[in-house]
Structure formats: C-alpha cells, structure tokens
Design an enzyme around this catalytic site. Structure first.
Site, short mmCIF file in Angstrom:
data_model
loop_
_atom_site.label_atom_id
_atom_site.label_comp_id
_atom_site.label_asym_id
_atom_site.label_seq_id
_atom_site.Cartn_x
_atom_site.Cartn_y
_atom_site.Cartn_z
N LYS A 83 7.19 -66.29 -7.61
CA LYS A 83 7.10 -66.42 -8.60
C LYS A 83 8.77 -66.05 -8.85
O LYS A 83 9.52 -65.97 -8.16
CB LYS A 83 6.91 -64.08 -9.07
CG LYS A 83 6.20 -64.01 -9.93
CD LYS A 83 5.90 -62.95 -10.37
CE LYS A 83 5.78 -62.42 -11.69
NZ LYS A 83 5.41 -60.55 -11.39
C1 E4P Z 1 3.63 -59.43 -14.56
O1 E4P Z 1 3.14 -60.48 -13.85
C2 E4P Z 1 4.97 -58.89 -14.53
O2 E4P Z 1 4.27 -58.45 -13.72
C3 E4P Z 1 3.94 -57.59 -15.37
O3 E4P Z 1 2.73 -57.73 -16.04
C4 E4P Z 1 5.12 -57.22 -16.39
O4 E4P Z 1 4.39 -56.24 -16.99
P1 E4P Z 1 5.26 -54.92 -17.97
O5 E4P Z 1 5.89 -55.76 -19.21
O6 E4P Z 1 4.15 -54.12 -18.78
O7 E4P Z 1 6.38 -54.14 -17.18
#
Ligand code: E4P
Length: 217
Positions: A83
């Site tokens: 990622k």
């Molecule tokens: C996705 O890969 C992220 O980890 C996640 O969806 C972020 O979500 P949040 O905005 O609720 O922290």
C-alpha cells in the site's frame, strides 16, 4: 463485489473469514497502532488467515525507501499488496513494484485525476476515501462514480477499492455504482445483516411459536 475488511484485529478477521465474508484485508499505520501489535508479526498472521490480498502500508515518503519497504513487506507472504500513498514518489514506487509483479494498492486518493495517474502507474487497486470526503462536506460517492466512468472509458484494469467506509449506505451505493471492492470495518460489515423489520418479524414468529407449545428438537 469483493469485501475487504479494514482492520488489523485478527479475531474479527477470523470470525468474518469463517463466514466467507472476507475476500481480503486492508491495514494502515493507524490500524497497526490500534492493534498494539508489531507490523511484520500481525501482517503475517493475517496472511495466514486470509488467502486474498492483504494490504500492508509503507511509511517512507521518498520513492527509493518506499520501494525498499514495499519489497520487505511483500516478502511476508505471497498475498501481500503493497500500500502506497498517492504522492508523486508513491506513483514512482507503484510503477517499479507493479513492474516487479507485486500487487499495489494506491491509497489516500481524493480525486479522479489522482486515480487516473495510479492506473497509468500500474496500480492493482485504487483506494478513494469516501468517508473523509463526506467529513469535509463533499460527496465521496461522486468520486467513486467519476473513477468508474474514467476507468471504463479507457479500459483501465485497476480495481476500484472504495475505502473510508463509515456506513451500510456507503457499501450499497458503492455496489450500485460498480466499485470492484469495498473495504469496511468489521462492525459495518456486521451491520449489513440488520433490519428492523427482520427483528420485528422474528419476534412475532417467536411469540406465536411459544403459543403452539411445540418443539423441533
Ligand atoms: C483504507 O485502506 C483505509 O485503511 C481506511 O478505509 C481509512 O478509513 P478511515 O477514513 O475511516 O480511517
């Protein structure tokens, strides 16, 4: 539509995985902090539970260091997805790692133009953050629709991974638009099963059943 679970909580992942609800997992540095676990250790454990893609996020900000961290994370297991943040350096790292055959999830996407760049850099997944756009009074779902249109216009194979999901409506709307994947916290996935009319109907059946005086077992 594929369901990824957005957590590093291995108990929650196992429970949903046993139900066949988990096609993959996404983590990020905040979720690793919340788990209280070592990133390499907990990520390996998640990869042992789930056969689908498991996103593990780099923390470096320059391309060369991102590539080195990405290679180290990818060595954890064959189903690791590296990622990377949607920055210019992140796109450089995406191009290198995807050319090496590694799965890449480009995260922190907040515009259709960013998503276009990620697709051109070979991303396997693009993660537009719906909830964080809604938080600042924009419509996260408009972004999912715009990316769907652009990717379909040009035949990009990068999968749209709708992220920052906060509600069951986000999941339904993303499914209607045609996002390839959603990633949501375990509690939001569990809420998909809830409906007040289901609870009311079940109560009625239980009340009537007790009046029959019968037993099945
Ligand atoms: C996705 O890969 C992220 O980890 C996640 O969806 C972020 O979500 P949040 O905005 O609720 O922290």
């Amino acid at each position: 539509m594929k369901f990824f679970v957005d957590t590093a909580d291995t108990t929650a992942i196992s429970e949903l995985n046993d139900l066949g609800m988990v096609d993959g997992v996404t983590t990020n540095p905040s979720l690793i902090l919340k788990s209280g676990r070592d990133i390499l250790e907990v990520t390996k454990e998640i990869c042992d539970i789930v056969s689908g893609p498991v996103s593990a996020e780099v923390v470096a900000t320059d391309a060369d260091a991102m590539i080195a961290e990405g290679r180290k994370l990818a060595d954890i297991a064959g189903n690791i997805t590296v990622k990377l943040p949607l920055t210019w350096d992140g796109l450089k790292a995406c191009k290198v790692l995807s050319t090496e055959g590694k799965m890449v999830n480009v995260t922190l996407c907040f515009s259709a133009n960013q998503a276009l760049l990620a697709a051109k850099a070979g991303a396997t997944f693009i993660s537009p953050f719906i909830g964080r756009l809604d938080d600042i009074n924009l419509d996260g779902m408009d972004l999912i629709q715009d990316i769907r249109t652009i990717y379909d216009n040009f035949g990009f194979e990068t999968q749209i991974l709708a992220a920052s999901i906060r509600s069951v409506n986000h999941i339904q709307d993303a499914a209607l638009i045609g996002a390839d994947v959603i990633t949501a916290p375990p509690e939001v996935i569990r809420k998909l099963a809830s409906h007040p009319l289901t609870d009311k109907g079940l109560q009625q059946f239980m009340d009537d059943w007790s009046k029959t005086g019968q037993k099945i077992l």
